[in-house]
Design a protein around this motif. Sequence first.
Motif, mmCIF file in Angstrom:
data_model
loop_
_atom_site.group_PDB
_atom_site.id
_atom_site.type_symbol
_atom_site.label_atom_id
_atom_site.label_comp_id
_atom_site.label_asym_id
_atom_site.label_seq_id
_atom_site.Cartn_x
_atom_site.Cartn_y
_atom_site.Cartn_z
ATOM 1 N N ASN A 19 0.629 -1.572 0.159
ATOM 2 C CA ASN A 19 -0.131 0.184 0.339
ATOM 3 C C ASN A 19 1.356 1.482 -0.057
ATOM 4 N N PRO A 20 0.305 2.473 -0.553
ATOM 5 C CA PRO A 20 1.170 3.810 0.242
ATOM 6 C C PRO A 20 1.250 3.805 1.064
ATOM 7 N N LEU A 21 2.085 5.003 0.830
ATOM 8 C CA LEU A 21 2.264 5.915 2.496
ATOM 9 C C LEU A 21 1.722 7.229 2.272
ATOM 10 N N VAL A 22 0.934 7.550 4.203
ATOM 11 C CA VAL A 22 0.188 8.583 3.681
ATOM 12 C C VAL A 22 0.325 8.813 4.851
ATOM 13 N N GLY A 23 0.360 10.229 5.406
ATOM 14 C CA GLY A 23 0.163 10.879 6.355
ATOM 15 C C GLY A 23 -0.911 12.164 6.547
ATOM 16 N N CYS A 24 -1.589 12.582 7.686
ATOM 17 C CA CYS A 24 -2.473 13.540 7.535
ATOM 18 C C CYS A 24 -2.100 15.035 8.673
ATOM 19 N N ILE A 25 -2.654 15.176 8.787
ATOM 20 C CA ILE A 25 -2.685 16.378 9.736
ATOM 21 C C ILE A 25 -4.382 17.336 9.957
ATOM 22 N N ILE A 26 -4.539 17.412 10.492
ATOM 23 C CA ILE A 26 -5.880 18.220 10.914
ATOM 24 C C ILE A 26 -5.719 19.765 11.187
ATOM 25 N N VAL A 27 -5.954 20.614 10.492
ATOM 26 C CA VAL A 27 -5.435 21.867 11.508
ATOM 27 C C VAL A 27 -6.892 22.762 11.380
ATOM 28 N N SER A 28 -7.653 22.889 12.434
ATOM 29 C CA SER A 28 -8.845 23.443 13.041
ATOM 30 C C SER A 28 -9.327 24.875 12.672
ATOM 31 N N GLU A 29 -10.182 25.403 12.711
ATOM 32 C CA GLU A 29 -10.438 26.753 12.335
ATOM 33 C C GLU A 29 -9.805 27.766 12.719
ATOM 34 N N ALA A 30 -9.952 27.059 14.149
ATOM 35 C CA ALA A 30 -9.014 28.273 14.527
ATOM 36 C C ALA A 30 -7.652 28.808 13.895
ATOM 37 N N GLY A 31 -7.202 27.208 13.616
ATOM 38 C CA GLY A 31 -5.688 26.837 13.392
ATOM 39 C C GLY A 31 -4.883 25.975 13.788
ATOM 40 N N GLU A 32 -5.855 25.799 14.965
ATOM 41 C CA GLU A 32 -4.509 24.790 16.111
ATOM 42 C C GLU A 32 -4.715 23.984 15.018
ATOM 43 N N LEU A 33 -2.980 22.827 14.929
ATOM 44 C CA LEU A 33 -2.725 21.605 15.014
ATOM 45 C C LEU A 33 -3.513 20.496 15.879
ATOM 46 N N VAL A 34 -4.722 19.958 15.908
ATOM 47 C CA VAL A 34 -5.090 18.959 16.076
ATOM 48 C C VAL A 34 -5.268 17.318 15.750
ATOM 49 N N GLY A 35 -4.476 16.710 15.493
ATOM 50 C CA GLY A 35 -4.567 16.004 15.054
ATOM 51 C C GLY A 35 -3.728 15.822 13.744
ATOM 52 N N GLU A 36 -2.918 14.500 13.943
ATOM 53 C CA GLU A 36 -1.714 13.713 13.558
ATOM 54 C C GLU A 36 -1.934 12.401 13.438
ATOM 55 N N GLY A 37 -1.576 11.791 11.360
ATOM 56 C CA GLY A 37 -1.692 10.275 11.329
ATOM 57 C C GLY A 37 -0.523 10.396 10.407
ATOM 58 N N THR A 38 -0.398 8.759 10.603
ATOM 59 C CA THR A 38 0.744 8.176 10.188
ATOM 60 C C THR A 38 -0.281 6.941 9.633
ATOM 61 N N TYR A 39 -0.584 6.220 8.440
ATOM 62 C CA TYR A 39 -0.619 5.380 7.790
ATOM 63 C C TYR A 39 0.207 4.065 7.962
ATOM 64 N N VAL A 40 0.175 2.987 9.103
ATOM 65 C CA VAL A 40 1.135 1.551 8.427
ATOM 66 C C VAL A 40 0.040 0.607 8.657
ATOM 67 N N TYR A 41 -0.098 -0.220 7.696
ATOM 68 C CA TYR A 41 -0.320 -1.306 7.198
ATOM 69 C C TYR A 41 -0.902 -1.998 8.253
ATOM 70 N N ASP A 42 -0.153 -2.725 9.392
ATOM 71 C CA ASP A 42 -0.599 -3.543 9.485
ATOM 72 C C ASP A 42 -2.333 -2.675 11.166
ATOM 73 N N ASN A 43 -1.654 -1.814 11.126
ATOM 74 C CA ASN A 43 -2.384 -1.235 12.354
ATOM 75 C C ASN A 43 -3.913 -1.008 11.673
ATOM 76 N N VAL A 44 -3.356 -1.237 10.285
ATOM 77 C CA VAL A 44 -5.478 -1.545 10.157
ATOM 78 C C VAL A 44 -5.974 0.441 9.073
ATOM 79 N N LEU A 45 -5.849 1.234 10.508
ATOM 80 C CA LEU A 45 -6.536 2.425 10.318
ATOM 81 C C LEU A 45 -5.714 3.629 9.445
ATOM 82 N N HIS A 46 -6.645 3.715 8.628
ATOM 83 C CA HIS A 46 -5.894 5.164 7.648
ATOM 84 C C HIS A 46 -5.724 5.670 8.463
ATOM 85 N N ALA A 47 -4.542 7.341 7.335
ATOM 86 C CA ALA A 47 -3.638 7.831 8.162
ATOM 87 C C ALA A 47 -4.656 9.324 8.693
ATOM 88 N N GLU A 48 -6.258 9.479 7.847
ATOM 89 C CA GLU A 48 -7.092 10.303 7.606
ATOM 90 C C GLU A 48 -7.682 9.627 9.625
#
Length: 363
Positions: A19-48
């Motif tokens: 599968n591909p490498l995927v990373g994700c960041i969520i920035v709130s409406e107020a401009g704050e970094l509120v979430g980060e994710g890295t996809y790892v095949y065996d952890n199943v959950l996607h970065a988003e």
Amino acid sequence: MTRRALALAAVAIGQVSPNPLVGCIIVSEAGELVGEGTYVYDNVLHAETIALNQAGVRAKGGTAYVSLEPHSHYGKTPPCTDALINAGITRVVCPIEDPNPLVSGKGFEQLRSNGIEVVTGILADEAAKQNEKFICWHRKKRPFVHLKLAMSLDGRISLKNSISTALSNEAALKHVHDLRHEYDAILIGGNTAFVDYPSLTDRSGKLRRRKLVRIVLDNRLQIPVGSPLVFKANETPTLVFTNSKDLKKIEELHAKGVEVIEPEQGGRNLDVILAQLAERQIQSVLVEGGMGVAGAFCDAKLVDKFTFMIAPLVIGGCEAPSAIGGKGAETLNDAMNLSDIQIVRHGSDIEITGYPNTAAANE
Ligand SMILES: NC(=O)c1ccc[n+]([C@@H]2O[C@H](COP(=O)([O-])OP(=O)(O)OC[C@H]3O[C@@H](n4cnc5c(N)ncnc54)[C@H](OP(=O)(O)O)[C@@H]3O)[C@@H](O)[C@H]2O)c1
């Protein structure tokens, strides 16, 4: 932020193939970094999903920075596009489409049709390079081929009579293990197996999801039964492609856990060999020589990326093998022209990496 998403994706190098490498960041409406994710095949959950879970309600009205197009279909997990829509994300910034023709563009389409602003193209080249193996796999329907050779300043890969010769310094060798870590398989020719007795293992010390597969192209079955490629085949898989009918040697290799494959179209057809590797979900191959095998891949225009590790040595003489054999170019126009060149120093060794024009031409 896109750069940060790419950096998060890179954390899982060696842990996502096929599968591909995927990373994700969520920035709130107020401009704050509120979430980060890295996809790892065996952890199943996607970065988003990981990043959205972290963000919780703070994702509403926010922006998602994702390194690769979110998928909109049901696979092992529900669509990431649904998760982004349901979380109330209003803007998605993502450099490139997913190259998989089944999903390409559809994720962006679904987000847009749900009123989400989609911004694409930022750091697109870097994002494509990060997933170059995955992209090649989908576009060319074969593994990504990276030819890496260590050589002297005068382009020799060993001393005369093909004596096993370690040319690179320790820092360069350490880097080679990091490189191996990125690949699903390493491939060499039968002479190198015979002369060098290499182990061809990933000694980067980093986590990898699947065992590195070692491949030897060896029609004369020169591979020594006592070499680490054979006696460690139960720990690290070894595949030998051959058209040899030496049943005794084949039996000996089988008994030690080596898989001997006889392609119907002969043991030299690289397209067929790559197709067989693709069937095994091998998405990327690091070709580590020698001269004969390197030449065959170059002649067949099957090299997607080159790395030359140059040691400050001059070997000279007519008999020491040069880096690339085969037929070679007849004219300068036929010579491979490398672009996107990167030069890195490892102490006194110099690493030069680039992409041949032929790689784009045969897409
Ligand atoms: N410095 C470096 O990075 C580096 C890396 C590797 C090796 N080396 C050195 O390179 C030397 C060995 O180079 P080499 O050129 O003699 O050997 P090689 O490339 O390792 O092996 C060549 C052999 O591979 C087999 N082969 C199978 N399929 C092939 C195909 N499609 N095209 C071409 N060959 C195919 C052929 O033997 P069959 O006819 O039996 O199939 C051929 O003779 C050694 O001295 C080794 O130490 C240096």
